[in-house]
Design a protein around this motif. Structure first.
Motif, mmCIF file in Angstrom:
data_model
loop_
_atom_site.group_PDB
_atom_site.id
_atom_site.type_symbol
_atom_site.label_atom_id
_atom_site.label_comp_id
_atom_site.label_asym_id
_atom_site.label_seq_id
_atom_site.Cartn_x
_atom_site.Cartn_y
_atom_site.Cartn_z
ATOM 1 N N ASP A 67 -10.522 2.061 -6.330
ATOM 2 C CA ASP A 67 -9.540 1.181 -5.694
ATOM 3 C C ASP A 67 -8.747 0.492 -6.795
ATOM 4 O O ASP A 67 -9.321 0.073 -7.810
ATOM 5 N N TYR A 97 2.559 4.364 -0.288
ATOM 6 C CA TYR A 97 1.251 3.958 -0.820
ATOM 7 C C TYR A 97 0.278 3.688 0.321
ATOM 8 O O TYR A 97 0.681 3.175 1.378
ATOM 9 N N TYR A 155 -2.661 1.376 1.425
ATOM 10 C CA TYR A 155 -3.098 0.069 0.901
ATOM 11 C C TYR A 155 -3.717 -0.803 1.985
ATOM 12 O O TYR A 155 -3.518 -0.595 3.174
ATOM 13 N N HIS A 157 -5.940 4.460 -3.416
ATOM 14 C CA HIS A 157 -5.860 3.359 -2.449
ATOM 15 C C HIS A 157 -5.676 2.036 -3.199
ATOM 16 O O HIS A 157 -6.333 1.798 -4.216
ATOM 17 N N LEU A 158 -4.758 1.207 -2.667
ATOM 18 C CA LEU A 158 -4.503 -0.096 -3.294
ATOM 19 C C LEU A 158 -5.139 -1.204 -2.465
ATOM 20 O O LEU A 158 -5.142 -1.136 -1.229
#
Ligand SMILES: O=c1ccn([C@@H]2O[C@H](COP(=O)(O)OP(=O)(O)O[C@H]3O[C@@H](CO)[C@H](O)[C@H]3O)[C@@H](O)[C@H]2O)c(=O)[nH]1
Ligand SMILES: [Mn+2]
Length: 363
Positions: A17, A59, A61, A40-41
């Protein structure tokens, strides 16, 4: 915007992460897209939760603001700083991945001396999946790197190395100087690219900067608490330093390694040195007593996990540091709250139910 065809398969894409604290903008993610988009943010939006921040398209997230932190942690949210980059600790808490990479929102892709763009995340992963050598210094630096090895005189009994828990990257352009240094050298820029990764020897502390940092969350996550900083606190900008000192003594005790050096990124924003001085000046005095404290910490052999080490550390903080300032009593209690929150949100080995976490709805 499609990724360039040259992008190689992203390493450990399901085990990492990327945690970003922000009180500004996430536009910097556009430049990192070739390297970060597959990952993954976890975005921690600091400051006013009513402000809507834009996450660049494409993205994957989770986004947490102060309301989310208080909803998820309830009374335990008091251990998560507000109005300081230390809020990023919350991202470490809610992640379920093995590795964390955390980066500041004013950090950009740097180029190595050949002009090649540096994939900082890939280098951190290489640092974390290869051993460290904390017990005996290898003068040719990282012996596990292609084209290097242990030098003559290096004990064979130590060449297996130990598991690496932390990978500390560096910065070109604006270096991470404290306020006094920034004040006397306002235009100094770091242009020196040192092509090396080194293990920080056992028993040696270091000033851990969170701008470009990765770690094994399962091994050392509970010790990576960024403390009580910012709003309502007597100190700021010592969040990563505190976490680094606690994590290093924990790694030394558990026989884990800490590396520093590559990768570089480019740090663009010189925060205001006068504002920084107001935030950090107590730390300039306190650290003269904090460093001897950490250098003399011994943890009992019963401390076999980062959680157990951290709880022991919190007791020593309360016992030995309150004489410096009453703040350390509050910090000691917050360290315990942090571990309680960690254990509540993270499954223990016996499968104790995990607290469910719901981020804000994507914006
Ligand atoms: O109130 C705040 C202030 C900042 N942030 C976010 O935290 C990081 C770092 O902020 P900034 O770039 O302004 O800080 P620097 O002085 O350049 O960096 C050093 O200070 C350390 C303390 O956090 C930092 O890790 C060091 O590298 C940015 O992403 C800001 O958006 C915040 O969330 N809340
Ligand atoms: Mn910065």
């Amino acid at each position: 915007m499609s990724l360039p065809a040259t992008v190689v398969t992203p390493p450990l894409v399901d085990q990492v992460d990327i945690v970003i604290p922000t009180i500004r903008s996430l536009d910097f993610l556009e430049q990192w897209r070739p390297f970060f988009q597959p990952y993954h943010l976890i975005i921690i939006q600091d400051g006013d939760p009513s402000i809507k921040i834009r996450v660049p398209e494409g993205y994957n997230y989770e986004l947490y603001n102060r309301n989310d932190i208080e909803r998820i942690l309830g009374s335990k949210s008091c251990c998560v700083s507000f109005k300081d980059g230390a809020c990023r600790s919350f991202g470490f808490l809610v992640s379920k991945k093995k590795y964390i990479f955390t980066i500041d929102d004013d950090c950009f892709v740097a180029k190595d001396p050949s002009g090649q763009e540096i994939n900082a995340l890939a280098q951190h992963i290489r640092n974390l999946v290869t051993p460290s050598t904390p017990f005996f210094f290898n003068t040719l630096y990282d012996p596990y790197r292609e084209g290097a090895d242990f030098v003559r005189g290096y004990p064979f009994s130590l060449r297996e190395g130990v598991t690496t828990a932390i990978s500390h990257g560096l910065w070109l352009n604006v270096p991470d100087y404290d306020a006094p240094t920034q004040l006397v050298k306002p235009r100094e820029r770091n242009i020196r690219y040192v092509d090396a990764v080194m293990t920080i020897p056992k028993g040696t502390l270091f000033p851990m900067c969170a701008m470009n940092l990765a770690f094994d969350r399962e091994l050392i996550g509970p010790a990576m608490y960024f403390g009580l900083m910012g709003d309502g606190q007597p100190i700021g900008r010592y969040d990563d330093m505190w976490a680094g000192w606690c994590a290093k003594v924990t790694c030394d005790h558990l026989g884990l390694g800490v590396k520093t050096g590559l990768p570089y990124l480019s740090h663009s924003k010189a925060s205001n040195p006068f504002v920084n001085l107001r935030k950090e000046y107590k730390g300039l005095f306190w650290q003269e007593d904090l460093i001897p404290f950490f250098l003399n910490v011994t943890l009992p052999k019963e401390c076999t996990t980062a959680q157990k080490c951290y709880i022991e550390l919190s007791k020593l903080v309360k016992e030995k540091l309150v004489a410096i300032d009453p703040y350390f009593e509050k910090l000691s209690d917050a360290m315990v709250t942090w571990i309680d929150a960690w254990n509540e949100l993270n499954p223990s080995t016996d499968g104790t139910p995990t607290g469910k976490v719901q981020p804000s709805k994507p914006k």
